[in-house]
Design a protein around this motif. Structure first.
Motif, PDB file in Angstrom:
ATOM      1  N   ASN A  83       0.795  -1.233   0.000  1.00 25.47           N
ATOM      2  CA  ASN A  83       0.000   0.000   0.000  1.00 25.47           C
ATOM      3  C   ASN A  83       0.826   1.281   0.000  1.00 25.47           C
ATOM      4  OD1 ASN A  83      -2.801  -0.678  -0.136  1.00 25.47           O
ATOM      5  ND2 ASN A  83      -2.554  -1.714   1.831  1.00 25.47           N
ATOM      6  N   GLU A  84       1.818   1.359   0.891  1.00 28.58           N
ATOM      7  CA  GLU A  84       2.554   2.624   0.984  1.00 28.58           C
ATOM      8  C   GLU A  84       3.275   2.942  -0.323  1.00 28.58           C
ATOM      9  OE1 GLU A  84       5.054   3.162   4.410  1.00 28.58           O
ATOM     10  OE2 GLU A  84       5.574   5.206   3.789  1.00 28.58           O
ATOM     11  N   LYS A  85       3.925   1.940  -0.873  1.00 28.91           N
ATOM     12  CA  LYS A  85       4.672   2.161  -2.117  1.00 28.91           C
ATOM     13  C   LYS A  85       3.727   2.584  -3.242  1.00 28.91           C
ATOM     14  CE  LYS A  85       7.615  -0.380  -5.304  1.00 28.91           C
ATOM     15  NZ  LYS A  85       7.842  -1.785  -5.645  1.00 28.91           N
ATOM     16  N   VAL A  86       2.604   1.854  -3.374  1.00 28.06           N
ATOM     17  CA  VAL A  86       1.668   2.178  -4.455  1.00 28.06           C
ATOM     18  C   VAL A  86       1.090   3.575  -4.264  1.00 28.06           C
ATOM     19  CG1 VAL A  86      -0.582   1.600  -5.455  1.00 28.06           C
ATOM     20  CG2 VAL A  86       1.063  -0.229  -4.938  1.00 28.06           C
ATOM     21  N   ILE A  87       0.648   3.876  -3.045  1.00 29.81           N
ATOM     22  CA  ILE A  87       0.007   5.178  -2.808  1.00 29.81           C
ATOM     23  C   ILE A  87       0.994   6.317  -3.041  1.00 29.81           C
ATOM     24  CG2 ILE A  87      -0.986   6.644  -0.996  1.00 29.81           C
ATOM     25  CD1 ILE A  87      -2.309   4.059   0.122  1.00 29.81           C
ATOM     26  N   ARG A  88       2.218   6.138  -2.556  1.00 29.37           N
ATOM     27  CA  ARG A  88       3.186   7.232  -2.708  1.00 29.37           C
ATOM     28  C   ARG A  88       3.707   7.357  -4.139  1.00 29.37           C
ATOM     29  NH1 ARG A  88       4.902   9.713   1.954  1.00 29.37           N
ATOM     30  NH2 ARG A  88       4.731   8.537   3.916  1.00 29.37           N
ATOM     31  N   HIS A  89       3.866   6.241  -4.851  1.00 26.17           N
ATOM     32  CA  HIS A  89       4.614   6.311  -6.103  1.00 26.17           C
ATOM     33  C   HIS A  89       3.824   6.022  -7.367  1.00 26.17           C
ATOM     34  CE1 HIS A  89       8.107   7.053  -3.709  1.00 26.17           C
ATOM     35  NE2 HIS A  89       7.896   5.938  -3.005  1.00 26.17           N
ATOM     36  N   ILE A  94      -5.557  10.824  -8.080  1.00 28.22           N
ATOM     37  CA  ILE A  94      -6.585  10.636  -7.048  1.00 28.22           C
ATOM     38  C   ILE A  94      -6.469   9.237  -6.456  1.00 28.22           C
ATOM     39  CG2 ILE A  94      -9.079  10.538  -6.602  1.00 28.22           C
ATOM     40  CD1 ILE A  94      -9.447  12.359  -9.083  1.00 28.22           C
ATOM     41  N   ILE A  95      -6.544   9.149  -5.130  1.00 31.62           N
ATOM     42  CA  ILE A  95      -6.577   7.864  -4.440  1.00 31.62           C
ATOM     43  C   ILE A  95      -8.006   7.625  -3.943  1.00 31.62           C
ATOM     44  CG2 ILE A  95      -5.710   6.589  -2.421  1.00 31.62           C
ATOM     45  CD1 ILE A  95      -3.483   7.114  -4.389  1.00 31.62           C
ATOM     46  N   ALA A  96      -8.596   6.484  -4.321  1.00 32.20           N
ATOM     47  CA  ALA A  96      -9.930   6.127  -3.817  1.00 32.20           C
ATOM     48  C   ALA A  96      -9.758   5.098  -2.706  1.00 32.20           C
ATOM     49  CB  ALA A  96     -10.792   5.566  -4.950  1.00 32.20           C
ATOM     50  N   TRP A 115      -0.403   9.209   3.409  1.00 33.92           N
ATOM     51  CA  TRP A 115       0.601   8.988   2.356  1.00 33.92           C
ATOM     52  C   TRP A 115       0.182   9.661   1.048  1.00 33.92           C
ATOM     53  CZ3 TRP A 115       0.356   3.068   3.640  1.00 33.92           C
ATOM     54  CH2 TRP A 115       1.052   2.822   4.831  1.00 33.92           C
ATOM     55  N   ALA A 116      -1.103   9.527   0.727  1.00 33.18           N
ATOM     56  CA  ALA A 116      -1.598  10.102  -0.532  1.00 33.18           C
ATOM     57  C   ALA A 116      -1.482  11.623  -0.521  1.00 33.18           C
ATOM     58  CB  ALA A 116      -3.054   9.687  -0.751  1.00 33.18           C
ATOM     59  N   LEU A 117      -1.968  12.235   0.555  1.00 27.54           N
ATOM     60  CA  LEU A 117      -1.976  13.701   0.619  1.00 27.54           C
ATOM     61  C   LEU A 117      -0.551  14.230   0.633  1.00 27.54           C
ATOM     62  CD1 LEU A 117      -4.836  14.044   3.261  1.00 27.54           C
ATOM     63  CD2 LEU A 117      -5.017  14.455   0.798  1.00 27.54           C
ATOM     64  N   GLU A 118       0.337  13.561   1.402  1.00 28.05           N
ATOM     65  CA  GLU A 118       1.743  13.988   1.468  1.00 28.05           C
ATOM     66  C   GLU A 118       2.405  13.959   0.100  1.00 28.05           C
ATOM     67  OE1 GLU A 118       2.919  12.547   6.020  1.00 28.05           O
ATOM     68  OE2 GLU A 118       3.560  11.378   4.282  1.00 28.05           O
ATOM     69  N   SER A 119       1.952  13.018  -0.738  1.00 33.39           N
ATOM     70  CA  SER A 119       2.576  12.947  -2.068  1.00 33.39           C
ATOM     71  C   SER A 119       1.765  13.717  -3.105  1.00 33.39           C
ATOM     72  CB  SER A 119       2.787  11.484  -2.470  1.00 33.39           C
ATOM     73  OG  SER A 119       1.598  10.744  -2.327  1.00 33.39           O
ATOM     74  N   GLY A 120       0.914  14.643  -2.623  1.00 30.34           N
ATOM     75  CA  GLY A 120       0.242  15.570  -3.532  1.00 30.34           C
ATOM     76  C   GLY A 120      -0.902  14.945  -4.321  1.00 30.34           C
ATOM     77  N   LYS A 139      -7.328  17.174   6.692  1.00 30.62           N
ATOM     78  CA  LYS A 139      -7.721  18.365   5.937  1.00 30.62           C
ATOM     79  C   LYS A 139      -6.590  19.395   5.921  1.00 30.62           C
ATOM     80  CE  LYS A 139     -12.098  18.932   7.553  1.00 30.62           C
ATOM     81  NZ  LYS A 139     -13.454  19.531   7.603  1.00 30.62           N
ATOM     82  N   MET A 140      -5.891  19.517   7.045  1.00 31.85           N
ATOM     83  CA  MET A 140      -4.764  20.451   7.093  1.00 31.85           C
ATOM     84  C   MET A 140      -3.673  20.002   6.126  1.00 31.85           C
ATOM     85  SD  MET A 140      -2.711  21.764  10.445  1.00 31.85           S
ATOM     86  CE  MET A 140      -4.262  21.847  11.350  1.00 31.85           C
ATOM     87  N   LEU A 141      -3.418  18.693   6.128  1.00 33.55           N
ATOM     88  CA  LEU A 141      -2.426  18.129   5.214  1.00 33.55           C
ATOM     89  C   LEU A 141      -2.827  18.377   3.756  1.00 33.55           C
ATOM     90  CD1 LEU A 141       0.177  16.538   5.755  1.00 33.55           C
ATOM     91  CD2 LEU A 141      -1.158  14.432   5.628  1.00 33.55           C
ATOM     92  N   ALA A 142      -4.124  18.211   3.475  1.00 37.13           N
ATOM     93  CA  ALA A 142      -4.614  18.440   2.109  1.00 37.13           C
ATOM     94  C   ALA A 142      -4.410  19.891   1.699  1.00 37.13           C
ATOM     95  CB  ALA A 142      -6.101  18.066   2.016  1.00 37.13           C
TER      96      ALA A 142
END
Lengths: 354, 354
Positions: A83-89, A94-96, A115-120, A139-142
């Motif tokens: 999960n982490e690798k896929v979500i970040r890279h 958009i991540i569902a 992880w998704a929000l951190e990677s934009g 929300k703050m991260l977003a």
């Protein structure tokens, strides 16, 4: 042509229904909504993960019967969820997120969102965990990463209650809400009115596929409590945790309670509510309540859900619709993506302004 | 600070309630919605007209008891309504049209809207006439001049049914709707269920201020028919005229009809509906219908209104709320202005792109 690359985290009923919609409706969406979706990654605890920058055929995804670890057979696939690798890279916009709800700490879904929000990447989710337990942080991260964190499907599946309150009721001054937010318990109450005892009604709900093997979260109000937290924080500006919401379920209601209510022209409903009181504090609760039959929520029957918004300028505005269902919940993800698409200039402008 | 200059056309209950909200809530709106309103002109057939580029004190407007032609006493005032001159030349960004509904040709409100759009001003209106009889022309005019033509308040006052269907249900594939769209007739039906005859129920509605001296438009379904035309054209892409909608009211319902329905566990409601049929044609009607008590619209009582949207992905989604009221209808104008404000970059960008 606008195309959003999307990664599906969790490939259970909801994201599978979304993939089915992608397979069937991309052309229609392009014409009517102005964008199409391209699935570039899928992860699932059971099936593994697969990433393809060019896109994964949605029809193949929904029509193939994968075995445990079965994504390993696909090009770009692995038997592990990663999960982490896929979500970040993964090359996704958009991540569902549609993995299981963990009512204690929201994990691992909260980490998925982080992880998704951190990677934009924008996050759309139907998962009550992150929405109830970590919305402020996420929300703050977003905001910091100029992306969206949307979770319409965490309450009443695709019935657009969060977005309705925030956009179409803006300026009407929402002071509180009360709702029937759990279909299983509402179904059970309906069957008890028809004469069944509590246990028999629960067994029937299980046989119908409404209630899970362990019905505790539904009938003791814990599921509703998470939804009350989500709505109170999002719509009334609260900072509630589940423990701040008093919670009583329907398991102690007896046949004679039901009968006595009927004699008085009333009906029991499990009501989740929150109000801002005179001191500006939010009072939130989950409890069975006897409603008069002309109450806006008294006629909501079966597994249907409803929420009645109390506003200063309009009085009560009530929305009734599905509270569950695979397609209905997948639509919530689509509606979040539509909202992101319509706000896209805002995200782009902010990024350009940095 | 964003400030919209607004001209009020017609100074009856609705625009007077809007002026009252401006007097009371401008500071709050500035903080919460990001704009304030500045009333720069008012016209009224009875009172005359007044224009002031610097703004007219909203509190003075609502608190003064003006006599016929009384605006003449104000600085910049005249005893004549001067609608065309005011609409075309007042320094307004937005025209709030709230004159009477003319169900035959929509005039003079249609001309009011046309003059405003032609001179590059947004129009927000609660008037069913322009919305039902000239929406296609006025929307085209609005597009050409890069301004908005919004009419949320033409159906169900401030209950945001049009905007809900267009924004929060986007992508759910609306196939039709059915609604209780007239509070007076719904009130009359409720009183008939309680045992009154039709005439007695209408008299009571008149005494309560729900029904007008001539109740024909309410009880014969003509008011609902205009609303069905508005919704079918706006939400289903129709091009209906009122004559395309079959229309039957409630005046022929008898006490024995009401009783017979009750015996079968049913209830009569005046239903306005439209559906797109298999051939893509829109079928629209207004008629009394016997609803089973578990129908989503059966429990809508008193002067409340409701609309049930039928969608492909969510099934039925029903919204219940006020269908009339001065403040509730004034809120519709505010909600239109909020929508314009939120879409403002779109208007500005288009103008800049010319």
């Amino acid at each position: 042509m606008v195309q959003y690359n999307i990664a599906l985290i969790g490939f259970g009923g909801v994201n599978r229904a979304l993939a089915q919609l992608v397979a069937e409706r991309n052309e229609q969406w392009q014409a009517e909504l102005g964008f199409r979706l391209n699935i570039v990654a899928v992860t699932d605890l059971d099936l593994g993960s697969v990433v393809s920058a060019n896109g994964i055929d949605a029809r193949m995804l929904v029509e193939t019967k994968f075995e445990r670890g079965g994504f390993a057979k696909l090009s770009g696939g692995s038997a592990e969820a990663d999960n982490e690798k896929v979500i970040r890279h993964a090359p996704a916009d958009i991540i569902a997120e549609a993995t299981f709800t963990n009512p204690d700490d929201g994990e691992p879904a909260v980490s998925h969102c982080r992880w998704a929000l951190e990677s934009g990447k924008h996050v759309v989710t139907t998962n009550k965990g992150p929405a109830a337990l970590a919305a402020a942080e996420l929300k703050m991260l977003a905001r910091r990463h100029h992306v969206a964190f949307e979770y319409e499907g965490a309450v009443m599946s695709g019935t657009p209650v969060i977005r309705m309150a925030k956009t179409t009721l803006a300026g009407a001054c929402l002071t509180g809400f009360e709702g029937i937010l759990n279909g299983t318990s509402n179904y059970v109450l309906g069957r008890m009115e028809a004469g069944l005892g509590f246990s028999a009604a629960v067994s029937e709900a299980q046989a119908m596929g409404y209630a899970e093997a362990d019905p505790t979260a539904d009938v003791e109000g814990y599921d509703v409590r998470l939804k009350v937290v989500i709505l109170a924080n999002e719509l009334l500006g609260g900072a509630l945790k589940p423990a701040d919401v008093s919670c009583k379920g329907i398991s102690s209601l007896t046949a004679s309670d039901i009968e006595a209510a009927a004699k008085d022209g009333c009906r029991w409903k499990l009501i989740g509510s929150a109000y801002r009181n005179e001191n500006g504090r939010i009072e939130a609760s989950v409890a069975p309540r006897r409603l008069a039959l002309d109450h806006p929520l008294a006629g909501v029957s079966g597994a249907t859900n409803a929420i009645s918004f109390r506003t200063d300028l309009l009085g009560a505005v009530t929305v009734t619709g599905p509270g569950a269902g695979r397609v209905e919940t997948a639509y919530a993800l689509l509606s979040d993506i539509i909202a992101i698409h319509r706000a896209e200039p805002a995200y782009t402008t902010k990024e350009a302004a940095e």
